[in-house]
Design a protein around this motif. Structure first.
Motif, PDB file in Angstrom:
ATOM      1  N   HIS A 134       0.826  -1.213   0.000  1.00 42.26           N
ATOM      2  CA  HIS A 134       0.000   0.000   0.000  1.00 42.26           C
ATOM      3  C   HIS A 134       0.860   1.263   0.000  1.00 42.26           C
ATOM      4  CE1 HIS A 134      -4.214  -1.462   1.265  1.00 42.26           C
ATOM      5  NE2 HIS A 134      -3.531  -2.505   0.839  1.00 42.26           N
ATOM      6  N   TYR A 135       2.092   1.131   0.445  1.00 46.53           N
ATOM      7  CA  TYR A 135       2.983   2.293   0.545  1.00 46.53           C
ATOM      8  C   TYR A 135       3.992   2.311  -0.595  1.00 46.53           C
ATOM      9  CZ  TYR A 135       0.800   1.809   5.044  1.00 46.53           C
ATOM     10  OH  TYR A 135      -0.141   1.647   6.027  1.00 46.53           O
ATOM     11  N   ARG A 140       0.452   2.646  -5.386  1.00 47.82           N
ATOM     12  CA  ARG A 140      -0.315   3.850  -5.114  1.00 47.82           C
ATOM     13  C   ARG A 140      -0.708   4.537  -6.421  1.00 47.82           C
ATOM     14  NH1 ARG A 140       3.044   7.626  -2.228  1.00 47.82           N
ATOM     15  NH2 ARG A 140       1.150   8.842  -1.937  1.00 47.82           N
ATOM     16  N   ARG A 143      -3.591   2.520  -8.099  1.00 48.16           N
ATOM     17  CA  ARG A 143      -4.874   2.826  -7.467  1.00 48.16           C
ATOM     18  C   ARG A 143      -5.381   4.204  -7.913  1.00 48.16           C
ATOM     19  NH1 ARG A 143      -8.140   2.045  -2.715  1.00 48.16           N
ATOM     20  NH2 ARG A 143      -8.701   4.036  -1.756  1.00 48.16           N
ATOM     21  N   TRP A 144      -4.473   5.203  -7.890  1.00 52.02           N
ATOM     22  CA  TRP A 144      -4.864   6.556  -8.303  1.00 52.02           C
ATOM     23  C   TRP A 144      -5.318   6.585  -9.750  1.00 52.02           C
ATOM     24  CZ3 TRP A 144      -2.595   9.447 -12.218  1.00 52.02           C
ATOM     25  CH2 TRP A 144      -3.114  10.738 -12.367  1.00 52.02           C
ATOM     26  N   ILE A 288       1.662  11.203  -7.331  1.00 52.10           N
ATOM     27  CA  ILE A 288       2.512  10.225  -6.669  1.00 52.10           C
ATOM     28  C   ILE A 288       3.979  10.507  -6.994  1.00 52.10           C
ATOM     29  CG2 ILE A 288       2.940   7.773  -6.272  1.00 52.10           C
ATOM     30  CD1 ILE A 288       0.057   8.695  -5.643  1.00 52.10           C
TER      31      ILE A 288
END
Length: 373
Positions: A134-135, A140, A143-144, A288
């Motif tokens: 997730h990090y 990330r 997902r974005w 990101i």
């Protein structure tokens, strides 16, 4: 001037491959201090930490987990023991009022998942589960990309966890067993299950699966293919697929594919067939860090956008982003709020793994979700 709280006391339990990374991340957080190390063999544990280049000279060592639970200095328990110990140790920590960082899998069956859920609800502690991707900047970004509409309406997703794990792994003697490893999804591929849920923003309604065993030494099947119906709304579900295997002769691979009605993400490429994606606008909008783009081509010459990022391409935990996970847990404890990756969210990932294993054991018969209501 507001009072600065003292650092939160941390106990790291199960000193092995992953625990060294937990320890490193806690040592880097100014609001945490490591006060206990807990493992069955002190000399072996300290040898592992020395090999990893990690030292916690002020931490006391104990072989007794109860010492950790009884200590008033300990506010956080980091559990990185073999899988079959996770649930009982998490429940005991919750009952003792300790916040918990729990390695995956959280529980190996529904009884363990319910016990964790109930103990955490009663104690009202903060928890976080080590789905540390997730990090990771690339996950990330994926997902974005979906969430911000660049892919359009999602139609299909496929995630893969392919990692050749044999007796080179320090946890080989327990991870290969049904008692502790239990299944390839629960022991390893649950990372892909979690990433599928997180990146698509959808929950599984039904799964069917098939498995096979090729790699010697394991007590359970070593490859599984899972078909999923994602989304529980009345509309058409999104089809998805997961592959989890230790059988393939190839480097570690964490595959990410999401296909929408506007564009497709396939690992480090963004593809389309009708309207092209505006790379300049994508670059301008992307929030990101660590993501860059360039014009690319598919092997057949079609136009594409190539993503330049640190990809999730290593099974070596020294490359995994544990710092973000530990920092979120500490911050949420101090702010008295939930983490986004607590045991209640992770339970949904575990349920998919258990449902898929059930389906495969029954020759692919579909299993409805959720299993726990």
């Amino acid at each position: 001037m507001p009072e600065v709280p003292r650092p939160l006391g941390v106990a790291v339990v199960g000193i092995g491959w992953v625990a060294a990374q937990h320890l490193t991340a806690f040592l880097r957080n100014p609001h945490a201090r490591v006060v206990f190390l807990c493992s069955r063999n002190e000399a072996r544990a300290r040898g592992r930490l020395e090999q990893a280049g990690v030292a916690a000279p002020s931490a006391r060592f104990t072989r007794n987990y109860q010492d950790v639970l009884d200590s008033h200095e300990v506010e956080i328990v980091s559990i990185a023991t073999p899988n079959h110990l996770h649930a009982s140790q998490a429940v005991a920590a919750a009952r003792a009022g300790k916040h918990v960082l729990l390695e995956k899998p959280t529980g190996l069956d529904l009884t363990e998942l319910r016990a964790i859920r109930d103990a955490v609800k009663r104690s009202r502690i903060r928890t976080i589960v080590s789905f540390e991707l997730h990090y990771h900047p690339y996950l990330r970004f994926a997902r974005w990309l979906r969430e911000s509409g660049w892919l359009g309406r999602l139609r299909f997703a496929r995630f893969q966890y392919l990692s050749r794990v044999t007796d080179w792994y320090s946890g080989w003697q327990w991870v290969r067993t049904r008692t502790s490893g239990r299944s390839h999804l629960l022991a390893a591929g649950c990372h892909a299950v979690d990433a599928l849920r997180w990146c698509t923003g959808l929950e599984a309604a039904e799964v069917s699966a098939y498995h096979a065993r090729f790699t010697k030494g394991y007590e359970y099947p070593t490859s599984i293919i899972v078909n999923l119906k994602m989304g529980r709304s009345p509309g058409s579900p999104v089809n998805a697929q997961l592959v989890s295997s230790t059988d393939f002769q190839m480097p570690y691979s964490f595959g990410v594919e999401m296909m929408g009605d506007r564009a497709t993400l396939r690992d480090d490429m963004i593809l389309w067939s009708e309207g092209p994606i505006d790379m300049a606008a994508l670059d301008r909008d992307c929030p990101i860090d660590g993501i860059a783009f360039s014009e690319g081509r598919t092997p057949t010459g079609a136009a594409a956008i190539r993503i330049h990022a640190d990809m999730p391409g290593s099974a070596d935990v020294t490359h995994h982003p544990f710092q973000g996970e530990i920092d979120e847990l500490v911050e949420c404890i101090l702010d008295r709020r939930e983490t986004h990756l607590n045991v209640h969210d992770a339970q949904k990932t575990m349920e998919i793994c258990i449902a898929a294993d059930r389906s495969a054991a029954r020759g692919g018969r579909p299993v409805r979700l959720p299993l726990i209501r």
